[in-house]
Scaffold this motif. Structure first.
Motif, PDB file in Angstrom:
ATOM      1  N   UNK A  87       0.856  -1.190   0.000  1.00  0.00           N
ATOM      2  CA  UNK A  87       0.000   0.000   0.000  1.00  0.00           C
ATOM      3  C   UNK A  87       0.895   1.245   0.000  1.00  0.00           C
ATOM      4  N   UNK A  88       0.781   2.112  -1.006  1.00  0.00           N
ATOM      5  CA  UNK A  88       1.632   3.306  -1.083  1.00  0.00           C
ATOM      6  C   UNK A  88       1.564   4.192   0.160  1.00  0.00           C
ATOM      7  N   UNK A  89       0.435   4.167   0.861  1.00  0.00           N
ATOM      8  CA  UNK A  89       0.308   4.986   2.064  1.00  0.00           C
ATOM      9  C   UNK A  89       1.364   4.624   3.111  1.00  0.00           C
ATOM     10  N   UNK A 138      -5.186   8.070  -8.159  1.00  0.00           N
ATOM     11  CA  UNK A 138      -5.516   6.748  -8.698  1.00  0.00           C
ATOM     12  C   UNK A 138      -5.062   5.639  -7.759  1.00  0.00           C
ATOM     13  N   UNK A 139      -3.847   5.769  -7.224  1.00  0.00           N
ATOM     14  CA  UNK A 139      -3.333   4.756  -6.303  1.00  0.00           C
ATOM     15  C   UNK A 139      -4.124   4.760  -4.999  1.00  0.00           C
ATOM     16  N   UNK A 140      -4.429   5.946  -4.513  1.00  0.00           N
ATOM     17  CA  UNK A 140      -5.185   6.052  -3.263  1.00  0.00           C
ATOM     18  C   UNK A 140      -6.531   5.357  -3.395  1.00  0.00           C
ATOM     19  N   UNK A 141      -7.157   5.498  -4.556  1.00  0.00           N
ATOM     20  CA  UNK A 141      -8.463   4.880  -4.784  1.00  0.00           C
ATOM     21  C   UNK A 141      -8.367   3.362  -4.815  1.00  0.00           C
ATOM     22  N   UNK A 142      -7.306   2.843  -5.444  1.00  0.00           N
ATOM     23  CA  UNK A 142      -7.130   1.388  -5.538  1.00  0.00           C
ATOM     24  C   UNK A 142      -6.995   0.762  -4.159  1.00  0.00           C
TER      25      UNK A 142
END
Length: 292
Positions: A265-267, A285-289
């Motif tokens: 998870x990028x977070x 886009x990444x946050x949504x995924x």
């Protein structure tokens, strides 16, 4: 976005010159408009001659569709897009079709763009990756060029997207992270049902595990506490991806995949990015995924 084979019309230049001659008779407003028109015409360039780093505004005013020419502007001025890479389509004896050409561009442009924009998190909100690619008609004239660009569908942005003056730790982190997520999406199975493409999902898991191992190795050279903590988390994720790749059945795969996907998870990278003085806002886009 597509190329068009039509030659750039000189109408804009001709019209500007005509209006300028009228304005010379004494209409100041018309003169100023004419000067603006001449300036824009002088900046106009064919889409066939775009260079990496060029900042531009589509002549059509649209970010998608066929385009003949663009207005090249200094990057510190407001603009709709910037060219961040390019390549020529090779290995195709016949035109691959609009869908085929677009697929080639879509596959290669993310990697091509990383040479110029190393930290995609630093790209302004609302700016996305687009590409110019040949049409059937331009292909027939020898056009094989694809220009990869970051553009804004609505509005403009200012400044160059090029990441400059990155230090060794930043470059090491970005190289591994960019490759990891590029591998993840490049190997995305076509079917959303694991049962229908079990081998495809296992292949993706194996590729991601390998990319993670390389990323973890590069992070070992970075002597920073948050980065070391992230490395430990990624080691757990790498084990889970390897387990998913080796799963004997879909139930085992699901158990491993849940841990594996959550583990990248990028977070979870924000603290390390803060420490390395990189951009810290997760792309929408990444946050949504990962939110889903």
């Amino acid at each position: 976005m597509r190329f068009s084979t039509k030659s750039r019309s000189l109408t804009g230049i001709a019209a500007a010159v005509v209006v300028l001659s009228v304005g010379a008779a004494g209409c100041g407003d018309i003169v100023e408009e004419a000067k603006s028109g001449v300036k824009k015409a002088a900046r106009t360039r064919s889409v066939f001659s775009l260079d990496t780093g060029d900042c531009y505004n589509p002549s059509s005013g649209k970010t998608e569709g066929e385009e003949v020419s663009v207005e090249i502007v200094p990057c510190d001025e407001a603009h709709e897009g910037q060219v961040v890479g390019g390549f020529k389509i090779e290995g195709e004896t016949a035109y691959p079709g609009d869908d085929g050409a677009a697929a080639i561009a879509e596959k290669r442009c993310p990697a091509e763009s990383l040479t110029y924009v190393s930290d995609t998190w630093a790209v302004p909100e609302g700016v996305s990756l687009f590409y110019y690619y040949p049409t059937a008609a331009s292909w027939a004239t020898g056009d094989r060029s694809v220009s990869c660009t970051y553009a804004k569908e609505s509005g403009t942005f200012s400044g160059s997207l090029k990441n400059e003056s990155l230090n060794a730790d930043q470059l090491a982190y970005l190289k591994g992270a960019n490759n990891l997520y590029e591998i993840l999406w490049a190997n995305q199975p076509e079917d959303s049902d694991v049962e229908k493409d079990f081998d495809g999902y296992k292949k993706q898991a194996g590729e991601v595990a390998t990319a993670l191992d390389a990323h973890i190795t590069s992070l070992k050279a970075i002597d920073q506490p948050e980065t070391a903590k992230l490395r430990g988390e990624l080691e757990k994720a790498a084990e889970a991806w390897a387990d998913a790749a080796a799963a004997k059945d879909t139930d085992s795969f699901y158990v491993a995949y849940d841990v594996a996907f959550t583990g990248i998870d990028p977070n979870k990278t924000v603290a390390a990015r803060t420490e390395l003085k990189l951009a810290t806002t997760v792309p929408a886009d990444d946050a949504e995924v990962w939110a889903g």
